[in-house]
Scaffold this motif. Structure first.
Motif, PDB file in Angstrom:
ATOM      1  N   GLN A 233       0.798  -1.224   0.000  1.00 39.43           N
ATOM      2  CA  GLN A 233       0.000   0.000   0.000  1.00 39.43           C
ATOM      3  C   GLN A 233       0.832   1.277   0.000  1.00 39.43           C
ATOM      4  O   GLN A 233       0.274   2.368  -0.077  1.00 39.43           O
ATOM      5  N   GLY A 234       2.149   1.157   0.117  1.00 41.35           N
ATOM      6  CA  GLY A 234       2.959   2.363   0.190  1.00 41.35           C
ATOM      7  C   GLY A 234       2.582   3.187   1.405  1.00 41.35           C
ATOM      8  O   GLY A 234       2.327   2.653   2.488  1.00 41.35           O
ATOM      9  N   SER A 235       2.507   4.504   1.218  1.00 37.73           N
ATOM     10  CA  SER A 235       2.178   5.397   2.337  1.00 37.73           C
ATOM     11  C   SER A 235       0.693   5.733   2.413  1.00 37.73           C
ATOM     12  O   SER A 235       0.266   6.474   3.294  1.00 37.73           O
ATOM     13  N   ARG A 236      -0.111   5.180   1.492  1.00 39.05           N
ATOM     14  CA  ARG A 236      -1.518   5.585   1.419  1.00 39.05           C
ATOM     15  C   ARG A 236      -2.267   5.344   2.719  1.00 39.05           C
ATOM     16  O   ARG A 236      -3.157   6.106   3.095  1.00 39.05           O
ATOM     17  N   SER A 237      -1.935   4.250   3.416  1.00 34.75           N
ATOM     18  CA  SER A 237      -2.676   3.925   4.638  1.00 34.75           C
ATOM     19  C   SER A 237      -2.433   4.935   5.755  1.00 34.75           C
ATOM     20  O   SER A 237      -3.184   4.964   6.736  1.00 34.75           O
ATOM     21  N   LEU A 238      -1.394   5.768   5.625  1.00 38.23           N
ATOM     22  CA  LEU A 238      -1.097   6.754   6.663  1.00 38.23           C
ATOM     23  C   LEU A 238      -1.938   8.024   6.535  1.00 38.23           C
ATOM     24  O   LEU A 238      -1.990   8.824   7.468  1.00 38.23           O
ATOM     25  N   ILE A 239      -2.573   8.224   5.388  1.00 34.47           N
ATOM     26  CA  ILE A 239      -3.351   9.432   5.152  1.00 34.47           C
ATOM     27  C   ILE A 239      -4.747   9.242   5.730  1.00 34.47           C
ATOM     28  O   ILE A 239      -5.475   8.332   5.349  1.00 34.47           O
ATOM     29  N   ARG A 240      -5.115  10.111   6.659  1.00 36.27           N
ATOM     30  CA  ARG A 240      -6.449  10.037   7.254  1.00 36.27           C
ATOM     31  C   ARG A 240      -7.452  10.702   6.315  1.00 36.27           C
ATOM     32  O   ARG A 240      -7.300  11.864   5.948  1.00 36.27           O
ATOM     33  N   GLY A 241      -8.483   9.967   5.926  1.00 36.54           N
ATOM     34  CA  GLY A 241      -9.493  10.495   5.026  1.00 36.54           C
ATOM     35  C   GLY A 241     -10.348  11.553   5.689  1.00 36.54           C
ATOM     36  O   GLY A 241     -10.430  11.642   6.917  1.00 36.54           O
ATOM     37  N   SER A 242     -11.013  12.356   4.867  1.00 39.33           N
ATOM     38  CA  SER A 242     -11.815  13.462   5.400  1.00 39.33           C
ATOM     39  C   SER A 242     -12.941  12.958   6.295  1.00 39.33           C
ATOM     40  O   SER A 242     -13.322  13.631   7.262  1.00 39.33           O
ATOM     41  N   ALA A 243     -13.491  11.768   6.012  1.00 42.97           N
ATOM     42  CA  ALA A 243     -14.600  11.254   6.821  1.00 42.97           C
ATOM     43  C   ALA A 243     -14.167  10.934   8.240  1.00 42.97           C
ATOM     44  O   ALA A 243     -14.987  10.930   9.166  1.00 42.97           O
ATOM     45  N   ASP A 244     -12.866  10.646   8.436  1.00 40.99           N
ATOM     46  CA  ASP A 244     -12.362  10.274   9.759  1.00 40.99           C
ATOM     47  C   ASP A 244     -11.616  11.404  10.455  1.00 40.99           C
ATOM     48  O   ASP A 244     -11.084  11.206  11.547  1.00 40.99           O
ATOM     49  N   ASP A 245     -11.570  12.569   9.818  1.00 43.59           N
ATOM     50  CA  ASP A 245     -10.807  13.687  10.361  1.00 43.59           C
ATOM     51  C   ASP A 245     -11.711  14.518  11.268  1.00 43.59           C
ATOM     52  O   ASP A 245     -12.569  15.269  10.806  1.00 43.59           O
ATOM     53  N   LEU A 246     -11.530  14.372  12.582  1.00 46.44           N
ATOM     54  CA  LEU A 246     -12.381  15.081  13.536  1.00 46.44           C
ATOM     55  C   LEU A 246     -12.063  16.569  13.605  1.00 46.44           C
ATOM     56  O   LEU A 246     -12.833  17.341  14.181  1.00 46.44           O
ATOM     57  N   PHE A 247     -10.952  16.994  13.053  1.00 43.36           N
ATOM     58  CA  PHE A 247     -10.510  18.377  13.186  1.00 43.36           C
ATOM     59  C   PHE A 247     -10.418  19.067  11.835  1.00 43.36           C
ATOM     60  O   PHE A 247      -9.677  20.023  11.663  1.00 43.36           O
TER      61      PHE A 247
END
Length: 450
Positions: A233-247
């Motif tokens: 997956q490379g680094s993709r799994s480290l990026i938090r998607g907008s749906a999970d971004d509480l801030f």
């Protein structure tokens, strides 16, 4: 690909600096220099390479004619603007932004340190692709199978200081997932995911530092039997998607979306609305039909200050991107699950989008998996079509359509929002494509001079 282990810990880890590489310039063979100067590499080693080294060798530099500080600062601000898709927060001259890679960091990663006084360094176009290329080149030259982490310094919310984190990964699993496993006390873990690639990046910086001219470190001891866990997956799994971004939202944006949730229209148009009016007004119609559609957009925007939000039931603006491959011979299309047609990537605007182009770039990145796309800032065209979208009621999408070109070597990744994702040659569009797609492709070919 090997399975990932829930516990990422190793019994012993060594961190070794790679000394003697020296000053790097565009065109230098970074892999050859690493093999020459590194301690004898072993299968399962992880190379932590500073992004600056990759940016320099790949020519990701802005070079000015002189060392005037005012000119350099002006160029830096222009570069930040070009690399930004969303401003997350700002105070005085500091800007925390989201880049087209999906990274959230200060100044879009544009860096004026450890480069010549008339230069600025930009982040690599596609850090995962750069990491994979470096890994393959080292395998060819050194005969060893290593993992590669490309690191960059970042601050953290609520914590002082910076630490190195991973922006590009190849040959190892970036994020381990222990959820569902039981700890020594019998507790089932429910949230534990460990950013191993970030931990490796920070560990490497302990010997690389910021002033010693050491751009590469070797981390040894993470492998089992000479092999690293790699989920591909490379680094993709480290990026938090907008749906999970509480801030994700600022205070004003949070208030605005809260008002929408209870059915209130926005009293004052948001800045995104003003940008939409400016973009649509500047668009030069190619036909009488285009002129009528453009006028319809402007009339709807004038009537509805909430026209940018999906909660506007009569209709709302969306942003899409026709992504063209680097050879300029094919387009990337997604099979939309709701309408059952092949379409360009795109979707709804969000409160964090400051411009319509921001929305198109964000949606294109999320739906294509391509971390970096080159956008033409002038839209290809406009379209209005009836649809039953996430509102669950019949509405209309006022779609603003942009042109983007994918970088060399980038591989699209299908999102959960798509039934399929493929490249199609310009002259071989699929059955089941939207009826207006050939016209949109024709406009793109004309824009590209094909």
């Amino acid at each position: 690909m090997t399975g990932t282990r829930p516990d990422h810990a190793s019994a012993r880890v060594e961190i070794l600096p790679v000394l003697g590489i020296g000053e790097l310039r565009p065109g230098d063979d970074l892999a050859a220099l690493i093999v020459e100067h590194a301690p004898p590499l072993q299968d399962g080693d992880v190379l932590v390479v500073t992004s600056k080294a990759v940016s320099k060798t790949e020519g990701r530099l802005v070079v000015l004619d002189d060392t005037d500080e005012q000119a350099r600062e002006a160029a830096r601000q222009q570069a930040i603007d070009a690399e930004t898709v969303r401003v997350v927060a700002s105070r005085d001259t500091l800007r925390i932004v989201e880049t087209r890679h999906g990274l959230v960091l200060a100044a879009a990663g544009v860096d004026a340190s450890n480069v010549a006084r008339n230069e600025l360094a930009l982040l690599p176009l596609d850090p995962d692709a750069s990491a994979q290329l470096l890994r393959e080149s080292i395998r060819e030259r050194g005969g060893v199978d290593v993992g590669v982490v490309i690191s960059d310094s970042m601050g953290r919310p609520w914590r002082a200081g910076i630490t190195d984190t991973a922006i590009g990964v190849a040959g190892l699993t970036a994020l381990t997932d222990a959820r569902g496993h039981t700890d020594a006390y019998g507790n089932v873990l429910s949230v534990t995911q460990v950013a191993v690639a970030d931990e490796l990046a920070a560990a490497g910086d302990l010997v690389k530092g910021k002033f010693g001219g050491v751009p590469v470190a070797v981390v040894r001891g993470m492998a089992r039997d000479g092999k690293l866990d790699d989920d591909g997956q490379g680094s993709r799994s480290l990026i938090r998607g907008s749906a999970d971004d509480l801030f994700r939202l600022g205070t004003a944006e949070a208030i605005a979306i809260g008002r929408e949730d209870v059915g209130w229209a926005t009293e004052m148009p948001p800045p995104l609305h003003a940008d939409a009016v400016e973009v649509v007004t500047a668009l030069v119609p190619r036909s009488d039909e285009d002129a009528a559609v453009r006028q319809g957009f402007l009339g709807f925007l004038a009537a509805r200050p909430d026209a940018m939000w999906r909660s506007c039931a009569p209709g709302h603006l969306t942003a899409s991107a026709l992504v063209v491959d680097p050879s300029r011979g094919a387009v990337l299309l997604t099979l939309h699950p709701r309408v059952g047609l092949w379409l360009q990537v795109g979707g709804h605007c969000e409160p964090g989008d400051h411009t319509v182009l921001d929305a198109a770039a964000r949606e294109a990145r999320e739906e294509s998996g391509l971390g970096s796309l080159s956008f033409d800032p002038a839209p290809l065209g406009l379209d209005v079509h009836p649809i039953t979208c996430s509102l669950g009621v019949p509405t209309r999408h006022f779609d603003v359509r942009f042109l983007a070109v994918a970088p060399e070597g980038a591989e699209p990744v299908q999102s959960e929002e798509s039934l399929d994702l493929r490249w199609f040659a310009f002259d071989e569009l699929p059955n089941g494509a939207s009826s207006d797609l050939p016209r949109l492709v024709g406009a793109a070919r004309e824009r590209l001079g094909l």
